[in-house]
Design an enzyme around this catalytic site. Structure first.
Site, short mmCIF file in Angstrom:
data_model
loop_
_atom_site.label_atom_id
_atom_site.label_comp_id
_atom_site.label_asym_id
_atom_site.label_seq_id
_atom_site.Cartn_x
_atom_site.Cartn_y
_atom_site.Cartn_z
N CYS A 306 11.74 50.84 -22.50
CA CYS A 306 10.56 51.25 -21.73
C CYS A 306 9.69 50.02 -21.52
CB CYS A 306 9.81 52.34 -22.49
SG CYS A 306 8.57 53.19 -21.52
N ILE A 307 9.06 49.91 -20.35
CA ILE A 307 8.23 48.75 -20.05
C ILE A 307 7.00 49.18 -19.29
CG2 ILE A 307 9.57 48.28 -17.95
CD1 ILE A 307 8.98 45.29 -18.40
N LEU A 308 5.88 48.56 -19.58
CA LEU A 308 4.63 48.90 -18.91
C LEU A 308 3.72 47.68 -18.88
CD1 LEU A 308 2.48 50.96 -17.79
CD2 LEU A 308 1.72 51.19 -20.17
N ARG A 315 0.05 42.54 -11.04
CA ARG A 315 0.03 41.50 -10.00
C ARG A 315 -0.40 40.15 -10.54
NH1 ARG A 315 0.99 43.58 -5.12
NH2 ARG A 315 0.76 45.83 -4.82
N LYS A 316 -0.12 39.91 -11.83
CA LYS A 316 -0.38 38.61 -12.44
C LYS A 316 0.90 37.96 -12.95
CE LYS A 316 -5.12 39.57 -13.98
NZ LYS A 316 -6.07 39.51 -15.14
N GLY A 317 2.04 38.58 -12.69
CA GLY A 317 3.31 38.05 -13.17
C GLY A 317 3.68 38.51 -14.56
N TYR A 318 2.87 39.37 -15.17
CA TYR A 318 3.13 39.78 -16.55
C TYR A 318 4.36 40.67 -16.65
CZ TYR A 318 -1.47 37.95 -17.89
OH TYR A 318 -2.54 37.13 -18.14
N GLU A 340 17.52 50.49 -19.76
CA GLU A 340 17.95 51.88 -19.77
C GLU A 340 17.69 52.51 -18.41
OE1 GLU A 340 16.59 54.47 -22.79
OE2 GLU A 340 17.09 53.13 -24.45
N SER A 344 12.31 53.56 -12.70
CA SER A 344 11.32 54.11 -11.79
C SER A 344 11.30 53.32 -10.50
CB SER A 344 9.94 54.04 -12.43
OG SER A 344 9.55 52.70 -12.51
#
Length: 446
Positions: A306-308, A315-318, A340, A344
């Site tokens: 999972c990534i958030l 919009r900062k490249g993070y 996985e 989205s």
């Protein structure tokens, strides 16, 4: 006898009114959306009576759930189109054999336990549709029911963020319109003064884990505000947090992330996961901006569950940095990785952008022919992801049962020109202080 005029009514299109709501939850209709002023097909999720009329919480069937909203009855119209044929229900679909055992997605306590890995296998075998965003997921609408967004706003550090989705915070917090979160401990409060008292007594101002990465300082001869490569302003750090050792923190992190991730179903069973929390660093402490999670022991090739990136820091490249960081860990582990499924809409765009950039960079620097296996070993990207990405770029062909990379230097350069000016935060491997968990070895019989 005169009728009681105090009964609630709903104003309908055409000016008529009735004592009953015009629409019921579960009903399909059309609605004029606030975000574009156009008419969209909807499903009624909920209704409530306020200020003398019914209002409805609607889900736009052709849009992401983050756009769900409350609307008045005059925005809604009847939908008379023929309903689409429904997809096969999970409980009527055939079982799939895995390792010699039958997997039924509706298994009860007397049958095989449906683990997250078996669920993924079942979905892949039957091509079941995903609900929307990348990591934890369900099968169908019964596992992902439409829910009314409960918390509307969260105050996190110096930012106030509108939420996107429902999140199962416990009561009485779930009934609050706004929550206040500590950006260091992720504890949540209903009142700002309670948060301020908590911060006044707080000594530790970083995630409860090991700091495994810290962005490098500007190179000699450069000004203090220099940025480029792996150098950022403000500097960033990544902490590895064990879900078993810091259970409350990780559970709070999952509840927070559910406000911005529609797919997420994991909230409390955090023990099998490691969380990699990215922070901006200043004199006040470490301010969380995003994270990704991965299973400690995964039998698949998944390097990310999972990534958030929080909306205030997007919009900062993070986001791409977190993806690159996950693949840097895969390089240390010596195994290819892939996220996985399902991904989205936002997750698919981010990963496809990362894969495209990395593969184009490889093709620009290689001379002569290169195989998919060689590119996979160089980037740790799974072979199927490489094939799918290069097919989208028109740089691969299928001939005699084999995929062949057809990288015309001119076409590669044309694609690369689209990425040349993008701001990308590199991962400096020299600043990563991390070793993979030891692989359990089988015990020899005496």
């Amino acid at each position: 006898m005169a009728e009681d005029d105090s009964r609630p009514f709903t104003r309908q299109q055409g000016g008529a009114s009735t004592s009953q709501p015009a629409f019921d939850p579960g009903q399909r209709a059309t609605c004029i959306a606030s975000f574009d002023g156009q008419q969209h097909p909807i499903e009624i999720v909920d209704k409530r009576f306020e200020r003398g009329e019914y209002v409805y919480y609607v889900h736009y069937l052709d849009r992401d759930r983050r756009l769900d909203e409350w609307v008045s009855a005059d925005k809604i119209g009847a939908w008379s189109v023929t309903p689409r044929p429904s997809l096969a229900r999970v409980d009527t679909a055939p079982s799939v054999t895995l390792g010699g055992e039958l997997l039924s997605p509706t298994a009860d306590g007397n049958n095989l336990k449906v683990t997250r890995r078996l669920k993924r296998k079942y979905e892949e075998a039957h091509h079941l549709p995903a609900d929307e965003h990348g990591g934890d997921h369900g099968h169908d609408k019964e596992h992902h029911p439409l829910r009314v967004k409960n918390i509307q706003v969260v105050e996190f550090g110096r930012y106030e963020m509108d939420t996107w989705y429902y999140s199962p915070f416990p009561e009485p917090y779930a009934s609050s319109t706004k929550l206040y979160l500590c950006e260091y401990t992720l504890k949540y409060f209903r009142k700002k003064k309670t948060l301020l008292r908590h911060l006044a007594k707080l000594d530790i101002r970083h995630p409860p884990g090991d700091e495994i990465y810290r962005s490098p300082p500007p190179p000699p001869g450069q000004p203090p505000n220099y940025t480029g490569g792996a150098v950022t302003r403000p500097p960033i750090s990544v902490f590895e947090v064990d879900g078993k050792k810091a259970k409350v923190y990780c559970q709070n992190l999952c509840l927070l992330s559910k406000l911005f991730l529609d797919h997420k179903t994991l909230y409390y069973d955090v023990d099998p996961f490691l969380f990699y929390v990215m922070c901006e660093r200043d004199q006040h402490g470490y301010h969380m901006v995003g994270y990704f999670s991965k299973e400690k022991s995964c039998m698949e090739d998944y390097n990310l569950a999972c990534i958030l990136t929080l909306p205030a820091y997007q919009r900062k490249g993070y986001g791409k940095f977190l993806i690159a960081f996950a693949y840097e860990l895969s390089k240390r582990e010596g195994r290819v990785g892939t996220p996985e499924r399902p991904l989205s809409d936002l997750g698919a765009v981010s990963f496809r952008s990362y894969w495209t950039r990395m593969l184009l960079e490889q093709l620009r620097n290689v001379k002569g022919d290169v195989s998919i296996k060689e590119m996979s070993e160089a980037t740790m990207i799974r072979g199927q992801d490489i094939v799918d990405t290069l097919q989208g770029l028109g740089l691969i062909k299928y001939w005699k049962g084999t995929h062949l990379i057809h990288a015309d230097p001119r076409v590669v350069q044309e694609h690369w020109a689209k990425f040349a000016h993008q701001r990308v935060i590199d991962v400096d491997s020299a600043c990563l202080h991390w070793q993979p968990l030891p692989t359990p070895t089988a015990r020899k019989r005496p």
